[in-house]
Design a protein around this motif. Structure first.
Motif, PDB file in Angstrom:
ATOM      1  N   ALA A 269       5.862  36.144  -3.991  1.00 53.11           N
ATOM      2  CA  ALA A 269       6.482  35.018  -3.288  1.00 53.11           C
ATOM      3  C   ALA A 269       6.351  33.763  -4.131  1.00 53.11           C
ATOM      4  O   ALA A 269       5.555  33.701  -5.075  1.00 53.11           O
ATOM      5  N   TYR A 270       7.123  32.750  -3.761  1.00 54.24           N
ATOM      6  CA  TYR A 270       7.021  31.438  -4.385  1.00 54.24           C
ATOM      7  C   TYR A 270       5.951  30.616  -3.655  1.00 54.24           C
ATOM      8  O   TYR A 270       5.558  30.947  -2.531  1.00 54.24           O
ATOM      9  N   PRO A 271       5.464  29.526  -4.251  1.00 53.02           N
ATOM     10  CA  PRO A 271       4.526  28.648  -3.549  1.00 53.02           C
ATOM     11  C   PRO A 271       5.092  28.210  -2.200  1.00 53.02           C
ATOM     12  O   PRO A 271       6.304  28.034  -2.037  1.00 53.02           O
ATOM     13  N   SER A 272       4.201  28.031  -1.227  1.00 52.45           N
ATOM     14  CA  SER A 272       4.637  27.659   0.123  1.00 52.45           C
ATOM     15  C   SER A 272       5.140  26.231   0.195  1.00 52.45           C
ATOM     16  O   SER A 272       5.923  25.870   1.073  1.00 52.45           O
ATOM     17  N   SER A 273       4.692  25.385  -0.719  1.00 51.30           N
ATOM     18  CA  SER A 273       5.191  24.015  -0.831  1.00 51.30           C
ATOM     19  C   SER A 273       5.064  23.595  -2.283  1.00 51.30           C
ATOM     20  O   SER A 273       4.279  24.173  -3.043  1.00 51.30           O
ATOM     21  N   GLY A 274       5.833  22.613  -2.670  1.00 50.42           N
ATOM     22  CA  GLY A 274       5.814  22.223  -4.071  1.00 50.42           C
ATOM     23  C   GLY A 274       6.383  23.326  -4.945  1.00 50.42           C
ATOM     24  O   GLY A 274       7.163  24.170  -4.492  1.00 50.42           O
ATOM     25  N   THR A 275       5.954  23.342  -6.173  1.00 45.26           N
ATOM     26  CA  THR A 275       6.453  24.321  -7.132  1.00 45.26           C
ATOM     27  C   THR A 275       5.303  24.833  -7.986  1.00 45.26           C
ATOM     28  O   THR A 275       4.181  24.311  -7.946  1.00 45.26           O
ATOM     29  N   PHE A 276       5.591  25.831  -8.766  1.00 50.32           N
ATOM     30  CA  PHE A 276       4.604  26.310  -9.733  1.00 50.32           C
ATOM     31  C   PHE A 276       4.206  25.181 -10.672  1.00 50.32           C
ATOM     32  O   PHE A 276       3.026  25.009 -10.998  1.00 50.32           O
ATOM     33  N   GLU A 277       5.198  24.389 -11.094  1.00 48.78           N
ATOM     34  CA  GLU A 277       4.944  23.347 -12.085  1.00 48.78           C
ATOM     35  C   GLU A 277       3.962  22.283 -11.593  1.00 48.78           C
ATOM     36  O   GLU A 277       3.219  21.710 -12.378  1.00 48.78           O
ATOM     37  N   ASN A 278       3.952  22.008 -10.280  1.00 52.67           N
ATOM     38  CA  ASN A 278       2.995  21.014  -9.782  1.00 52.67           C
ATOM     39  C   ASN A 278       1.835  21.662  -9.026  1.00 52.67           C
ATOM     40  O   ASN A 278       1.173  21.015  -8.212  1.00 52.67           O
ATOM     41  N   ASN A 279       1.629  22.952  -9.319  1.00 54.37           N
ATOM     42  CA  ASN A 279       0.481  23.683  -8.780  1.00 54.37           C
ATOM     43  C   ASN A 279       0.545  23.807  -7.263  1.00 54.37           C
ATOM     44  O   ASN A 279      -0.469  23.719  -6.563  1.00 54.37           O
ATOM     45  N   GLY A 280       1.753  24.051  -6.732  1.00 54.55           N
ATOM     46  CA  GLY A 280       1.918  24.241  -5.295  1.00 54.55           C
ATOM     47  C   GLY A 280       1.105  25.420  -4.802  1.00 54.55           C
ATOM     48  O   GLY A 280       0.933  26.417  -5.509  1.00 54.55           O
ATOM     49  N   PRO A 281       0.574  25.352  -3.571  1.00 54.45           N
ATOM     50  CA  PRO A 281      -0.280  26.420  -3.044  1.00 54.45           C
ATOM     51  C   PRO A 281       0.512  27.677  -2.701  1.00 54.45           C
ATOM     52  O   PRO A 281       1.681  27.607  -2.307  1.00 54.45           O
ATOM     53  N   CYS A 282      -0.149  28.812  -2.819  1.00 58.40           N
ATOM     54  CA  CYS A 282       0.481  30.073  -2.430  1.00 58.40           C
ATOM     55  C   CYS A 282       0.438  30.218  -0.913  1.00 58.40           C
ATOM     56  O   CYS A 282      -0.490  29.732  -0.261  1.00 58.40           O
ATOM     57  N   PRO A 283       1.420  30.895  -0.309  1.00 55.37           N
ATOM     58  CA  PRO A 283       1.396  31.112   1.143  1.00 55.37           C
ATOM     59  C   PRO A 283       0.268  32.064   1.528  1.00 55.37           C
ATOM     60  O   PRO A 283      -0.204  32.848   0.703  1.00 55.37           O
ATOM     61  N   SER A 284      -0.155  32.001   2.788  1.00 50.74           N
ATOM     62  CA  SER A 284      -1.269  32.838   3.248  1.00 50.74           C
ATOM     63  C   SER A 284      -0.958  34.321   3.140  1.00 50.74           C
ATOM     64  O   SER A 284      -1.869  35.145   2.997  1.00 50.74           O
ATOM     65  N   THR A 285       0.322  34.668   3.207  1.00 54.63           N
ATOM     66  CA  THR A 285       0.719  36.070   3.083  1.00 54.63           C
ATOM     67  C   THR A 285       0.628  36.586   1.661  1.00 54.63           C
ATOM     68  O   THR A 285       0.566  37.795   1.433  1.00 54.63           O
ATOM     69  N   HIS A 286       0.644  35.660   0.692  1.00 55.12           N
ATOM     70  CA  HIS A 286       0.609  36.002  -0.728  1.00 55.12           C
ATOM     71  C   HIS A 286      -0.356  35.037  -1.424  1.00 55.12           C
ATOM     72  O   HIS A 286       0.056  34.146  -2.168  1.00 55.12           O
ATOM     73  N   PRO A 287      -1.659  35.202  -1.170  1.00 53.59           N
ATOM     74  CA  PRO A 287      -2.632  34.184  -1.574  1.00 53.59           C
ATOM     75  C   PRO A 287      -3.072  34.206  -3.033  1.00 53.59           C
ATOM     76  O   PRO A 287      -3.750  33.276  -3.477  1.00 53.59           O
ATOM     77  N   VAL A 288      -2.697  35.236  -3.767  1.00 51.49           N
ATOM     78  CA  VAL A 288      -3.223  35.405  -5.126  1.00 51.49           C
ATOM     79  C   VAL A 288      -2.277  34.771  -6.137  1.00 51.49           C
ATOM     80  O   VAL A 288      -1.087  35.134  -6.208  1.00 51.49           O
ATOM     81  N   LYS A 289      -2.787  33.855  -6.937  1.00 46.34           N
ATOM     82  CA  LYS A 289      -1.960  33.187  -7.951  1.00 46.34           C
ATOM     83  C   LYS A 289      -1.770  34.080  -9.171  1.00 46.34           C
ATOM     84  O   LYS A 289      -2.732  34.593  -9.741  1.00 46.34           O
ATOM     85  N   LEU A 290      -0.530  34.208  -9.572  1.00 43.82           N
ATOM     86  CA  LEU A 290      -0.145  34.970 -10.760  1.00 43.82           C
ATOM     87  C   LEU A 290       0.290  34.010 -11.867  1.00 43.82           C
ATOM     88  O   LEU A 290       0.702  32.885 -11.586  1.00 43.82           O
ATOM     89  N   PRO A 291       0.267  34.464 -13.108  1.00 42.83           N
ATOM     90  CA  PRO A 291       0.913  33.666 -14.154  1.00 42.83           C
ATOM     91  C   PRO A 291       2.419  33.593 -13.876  1.00 42.83           C
ATOM     92  O   PRO A 291       2.979  34.505 -13.262  1.00 42.83           O
ATOM     93  N   GLN A 292       3.054  32.530 -14.312  1.00 44.75           N
ATOM     94  CA  GLN A 292       4.510  32.512 -14.237  1.00 44.75           C
ATOM     95  C   GLN A 292       5.062  33.311 -15.417  1.00 44.75           C
ATOM     96  O   GLN A 292       4.837  32.979 -16.577  1.00 44.75           O
ATOM     97  N   LEU A 293       5.768  34.392 -15.079  1.00 41.36           N
ATOM     98  CA  LEU A 293       6.466  35.186 -16.088  1.00 41.36           C
ATOM     99  C   LEU A 293       7.869  34.620 -16.220  1.00 41.36           C
ATOM    100  O   LEU A 293       8.558  34.393 -15.221  1.00 41.36           O
ATOM    101  N   PHE A 294       8.301  34.404 -17.453  1.00 42.51           N
ATOM    102  CA  PHE A 294       9.540  33.678 -17.713  1.00 42.51           C
ATOM    103  C   PHE A 294      10.194  34.301 -18.942  1.00 42.51           C
ATOM    104  O   PHE A 294       9.548  34.494 -19.962  1.00 42.51           O
ATOM    105  N   PHE A 295      11.487  34.667 -18.815  1.00 39.80           N
ATOM    106  CA  PHE A 295      12.274  35.167 -19.951  1.00 39.80           C
ATOM    107  C   PHE A 295      13.271  34.097 -20.389  1.00 39.80           C
ATOM    108  O   PHE A 295      13.908  33.467 -19.539  1.00 39.80           O
ATOM    109  N   GLU A 296      13.469  33.965 -21.674  1.00 42.48           N
ATOM    110  CA  GLU A 296      14.624  33.258 -22.228  1.00 42.48           C
ATOM    111  C   GLU A 296      15.396  34.240 -23.104  1.00 42.48           C
ATOM    112  O   GLU A 296      14.825  34.822 -24.032  1.00 42.48           O
TER     113      GLU A 296
END
Length: 335
Positions: free
Chosen positions: A211-238
């Motif tokens: 899931a995505y952060p429950s508020s904010g974004t990955f870039e501003n360290n938004g918190p994870c939702p209670s259903t998905h509490p574990v923070k992962l690295p952001q995987l990104f392809f270009e």
């Protein structure tokens, strides 16, 4: 690597930790072990990168790091597989030709492929253990190839396109295909969700366990939702497609529409998506995340781009994906 670091500093905001590396092309074929497991030819063409254990089933009980004998990635302990659809040029006469990929800034010697990122956080230095690396058997998908509207595409954050004025362009991302010729090509950006339920390595749709952060974004360290509490690295392809090779507008459609189409028949760009099967050896990725490695990572083994270029697979079913063809491979209709 110093040259790569200097160039990259011009491209993104200051970060505290970031892995950025090249993975050359392993194979281009119609295979998709997540959506079409066991099928020798999936409906549309993909470009696959990473370890050479890639196959049509990708049995989750078999670790790619134990099965592969080489990887196309410059971090030599990464036997993961990453794949996206590929772009085709649709000529005025109705024929199609695959648009080749090219290396990114600092990775110009790579054989097509992609640039891959794993970022613990952009807001502040990641505390040791604060970000959990993907686990053995983990896999996921982001995006939906059936989507054709902006509203649908907005359900996924940061699946975008960059019309490259030059190879350093990193502004003005769009959700749909650029409408005009891009001097240095089109860069396709695929960013995955960064929160995990902590239990499931996969889910029936290959998405529900992340899931995505429950508020904010990955870039501003938004918190994870209670259903998905574990923070992962952001995987990104270009992935950079050399669309400048098709800049002659006398070949573009007569109605003035842009001429590029995904291999699954999407001419809007809203169906952008990417797939991932984790395959790092042992706890190497977790070590990198805990060490806050920034591009260079002494904790990881590396190999040259030339060595990565030599790792390749033959198509499982031989098919022309490079010449001019009267229809998209697999007979995919335009939609």
């Amino acid at each position: 690597m110093l040259k790569i670091r200097a160039v990259f500093a011009l491209l993104v905001p200051v970060t505290h930790a970031l892995l950025r590396f090249s993975c050359s092309q392993l194979v281009v074929e119609r295979a998709d072990p997540l959506v079409n497991p066991g099928v020798l030819q999936s409906p549309h063409v993909h470009q696959i990168i990473g370890g050479n254990s890639f196959n049509t089933t990708m049995d989750p009980t078999l670790a790619p790091a134990d099965q592969a004998t080489c990887t196309t990635c410059t971090f030599a302990e990464d036997f993961s597989n990453y794949w996206t659809a590929v772009l085709y040029f649709r000529a005025r006469n109705g024929t199609f030709k695959r648009v080749p990929q090219k290396g990114n800034v600092g990775f110009e010697a790579s054989k097509g492929g992609m640039t891959v990122y794993y970022t613990p956080t952009l807001a502040s230095g990641a505390a040791k253990g604060g970000v959990t690396a993907f686990k053995k058997g983990f896999r996921m998908i982001v995006g939906n190839p059936t989507y054709r509207t902006e509203a649908q595409a907005k359900q996924f954050r940061q699946l975008t396109y960059t019309c490259l004025k030059n190879m350093n362009t990193r502004t003005d991302e769009t959700l749909d295909f650029p409408k005009k010729p891009c001097t240095a090509g089109i860069m396709v950006n695929v960013r995955f969700p960064t929160c995990w339920d902590g239990k499931n390595l996969d889910s029936p749709d290959h998405m529900a366990h992340v899931a995505y952060p429950s508020s904010g974004t990955f870039e501003n360290n938004g918190p994870c939702p209670s259903t998905h509490p574990v923070k992962l690295p952001q995987l990104f392809f270009e992935t950079i497609f050399a669309t400048e090779k098709f800049a002659d507008q006398s070949l573009w459609p007569t109605d003035g529409s842009q001429p590029f189409v995904w291999s699954f028949g999407d001419a809007t760009g809203y169906g952008n998506h990417g797939d991932y099967v984790f395959g790092w050896k042992g706890d190497s990725l977790q070590k990198a995340m805990d060490s806050n490695c920034n591009i260079n990572c002494p904790q990881l083994k590396t190999q040259s781009i030339d060595v990565g270029n030599k790792c390749a697979q033959a198509q499982k079913v031989t098919e022309d994906v490079d010449g001019w063809v009267p229809e998209l491979p697999g007979g995919m209709p335009m939609s």
